[in-house]
Design an enzyme around this catalytic site. Structure first.
Site, PDB file in Angstrom:
ATOM      1  N   ASN A  66       0.885  -1.168   0.000  1.00 55.09           N
ATOM      2  CA  ASN A  66       0.000   0.000   0.000  1.00 55.09           C
ATOM      3  C   ASN A  66       0.922   1.217   0.000  1.00 55.09           C
ATOM      4  OD1 ASN A  66      -1.796   2.059   0.433  1.00 55.09           O
ATOM      5  ND2 ASN A  66      -2.399   1.399   2.500  1.00 55.09           N
ATOM      6  N   LYS A 113       0.151   4.237  -0.291  1.00 56.15           N
ATOM      7  CA  LYS A 113      -0.469   5.444   0.291  1.00 56.15           C
ATOM      8  C   LYS A 113      -0.229   6.628  -0.653  1.00 56.15           C
ATOM      9  CE  LYS A 113      -0.041   3.228   4.731  1.00 56.15           C
ATOM     10  NZ  LYS A 113       0.070   3.309   6.181  1.00 56.15           N
ATOM     11  N   HIS A 170      -9.399   1.521   4.881  1.00 55.89           N
ATOM     12  CA  HIS A 170      -8.118   1.670   5.576  1.00 55.89           C
ATOM     13  C   HIS A 170      -8.294   2.617   6.765  1.00 55.89           C
ATOM     14  CE1 HIS A 170      -3.969   2.690   6.452  1.00 55.89           C
ATOM     15  NE2 HIS A 170      -3.647   1.565   5.849  1.00 55.89           N
ATOM     16  N   GLU A 198      -6.629   4.972   7.824  1.00 60.84           N
ATOM     17  CA  GLU A 198      -6.388   6.395   7.530  1.00 60.84           C
ATOM     18  C   GLU A 198      -7.628   7.021   6.893  1.00 60.84           C
ATOM     19  OE1 GLU A 198      -2.771   5.696   5.389  1.00 60.84           O
ATOM     20  OE2 GLU A 198      -1.820   5.081   7.266  1.00 60.84           O
ATOM     21  N   GLU A 228      -5.195  -4.779  10.516  1.00 60.76           N
ATOM     22  CA  GLU A 228      -4.133  -3.788  10.726  1.00 60.76           C
ATOM     23  C   GLU A 228      -4.378  -3.046  12.034  1.00 60.76           C
ATOM     24  OE1 GLU A 228      -2.237  -2.517   6.782  1.00 60.76           O
ATOM     25  OE2 GLU A 228      -4.039  -1.309   6.967  1.00 60.76           O
ATOM     26  N   GLY A 263       2.801   2.408  10.687  1.00 53.73           N
ATOM     27  CA  GLY A 263       3.751   3.506  10.527  1.00 53.73           C
ATOM     28  C   GLY A 263       4.489   3.875  11.798  1.00 53.73           C
ATOM     29  N   SER A 282       3.619  -2.032  10.223  1.00 52.83           N
ATOM     30  CA  SER A 282       5.073  -2.138  10.401  1.00 52.83           C
ATOM     31  C   SER A 282       5.629  -3.511  10.029  1.00 52.83           C
ATOM     32  CB  SER A 282       5.487  -1.745  11.825  1.00 52.83           C
ATOM     33  OG  SER A 282       5.145  -0.382  12.072  1.00 52.83           O
ATOM     34  N   GLY A 312       5.185   1.249   4.366  1.00 58.55           N
ATOM     35  CA  GLY A 312       6.522   1.789   4.107  1.00 58.55           C
ATOM     36  C   GLY A 312       7.466   0.847   3.368  1.00 58.55           C
TER      37      GLY A 312
HETATM   38  P1  13P Z   1       3.221   0.461   7.516  1.00 57.17           P
HETATM   39  O1  13P Z   1       3.698  -0.868   6.934  1.00 57.17           O
HETATM   40  O2  13P Z   1       3.978   1.619   6.959  1.00 57.17           O
HETATM   41  O3  13P Z   1       3.156   0.416   9.004  1.00 57.17           O
HETATM   42  O4  13P Z   1       1.706   0.657   6.987  1.00 57.17           O
HETATM   43  C1  13P Z   1       0.820  -0.394   7.107  1.00 57.17           C
HETATM   44  C2  13P Z   1      -0.423  -0.044   6.377  1.00 57.17           C
HETATM   45  O5  13P Z   1      -1.154   0.852   6.757  1.00 57.17           O
HETATM   46  C3  13P Z   1      -0.733  -0.787   5.157  1.00 57.17           C
HETATM   47  O6  13P Z   1      -2.017  -0.540   4.711  1.00 57.17           O
END
Ligand code: 13P
Length: 255
Positions: free
Chosen positions: A9, A11, A95, A97, A167, A173, A213, A235
């Site tokens: 992802n 983002k 998601h 976010e 998640e 993150g 993460s 990430g």
């Molecule tokens: P990270 O791997 O950066 O923690 O993000 C996870 C995520 O939100 C994937 O959708």
């Protein structure tokens, strides 16, 4: 046997040009991956480049959001028909976010899930508790509400095209990964919930990914847990070599 799927992802990262550079590097690195599904979620502006650059390969492309309507007066939105037209196969929905910054409720996410399925797009439904919810012992309640709400009126047959991503919000993150045992516990809860909502066969076949993460160092021990069927990676999916290590951990995990 259910499929292990490792999804990225991105983002709000990478221009179309940067996406093309990524795929030029990433494609040969994963060309020998046979068992795991490989999906990368990219911003709308990189979708056309991504589907073109990965055509005929073992890499599938996801959008990161979608409007539930086919077309109409929804300024700034993108419809399932538009995604299908570009050769997009998956769409990340709900998601944390989007729930946090754009007010997406389970009802909104449910409309999107149903619209995706109606148009032959495969939703990756994201669920997960916040830190305070874990601390006050409501993780299972929160995850259950999100799954029951997100999958309302989705029949057992359609579940063959649904992926669930667990998640935990506190792990996204932050560099704080859930331990394999912590993640496995919630994944097992989700699978049991699917038995209750549908039946044992559906529950056994749905891919349930872990996200938060996940990286090249911790992916293998997470994905080898009984009920963790891959990852949704933020990430670490931006860097071809790192994401390749995670994909290969998924490729050798047998479910
Ligand atoms: P990270 O791997 O950066 O923690 O993000 C996870 C995520 O939100 C994937 O959708």
């Amino acid at each position: 046997m259910r499929k292990v799927i490792v999804a990225g992802n991105w983002k709000m990262n990478k221009t179309a040009k940067e996406a093309a550079e990524f795929f030029a590097e990433f494609k040969p690195l994963v060309a020998d991956v046979k068992n795991a599904g490989i999906v990368i979620g990219v911003p709308f502006t990189a979708l056309e480049t991504a589907t073109r650059e990965t055509a005929g390969s073992n890499i599938k492309i996801a959008a990161e959001n979608m409007n539930a309507n086919d077309s109409g007066a929804y300024t700034g939105e993108v419809s399932p028909l538009m995604l299908k037209d570009l050769g997009v196969e998956y769409v990340i929905l709900g998601h944390s976010e989007r729930r946090e910054y754009y007010g997406e409720t389970d009802a909104i996410v449910n409309e999107k899930v149903k619209a995706a399925l109606k148009h032959g797009l495969k939703p990756i439904l994201c669920v997960g508790e916040k830190l305070e919810e874990r601390e006050n012992g409501t993780t299972e309640k929160v995850v259950e509400e999100q799954i029951v709400g997100g999958l309302k009126d989705v029949c057992a047959e359609k579940m063959a095209n649904v992926v669930i991503a667990y998640e935990p919000v506190w792990a996204i993150g932050t560099g704080k990964t859930a331990t394999p045992a912590q993640a496995q516990e919630v994944h097992a809860f989700i699978r049991n919930l699917l038995v209750k909502m549908y039946n044992a066969e559906v529950a056994e076949n749905v891919t349930v990914q872990y996200g938060g993460s996940m990286n090249d160092a911790n992916a293998a021990e997470l994905i080898t847990q009984k009920d963790i069927d891959g990852g949704l990676v933020g990430g670490a999916s931006l860097i071809p070599e790192k994401f390749t290590v995670i994909v290969k951990a998924g490729d050798s995990a047998v479910k």
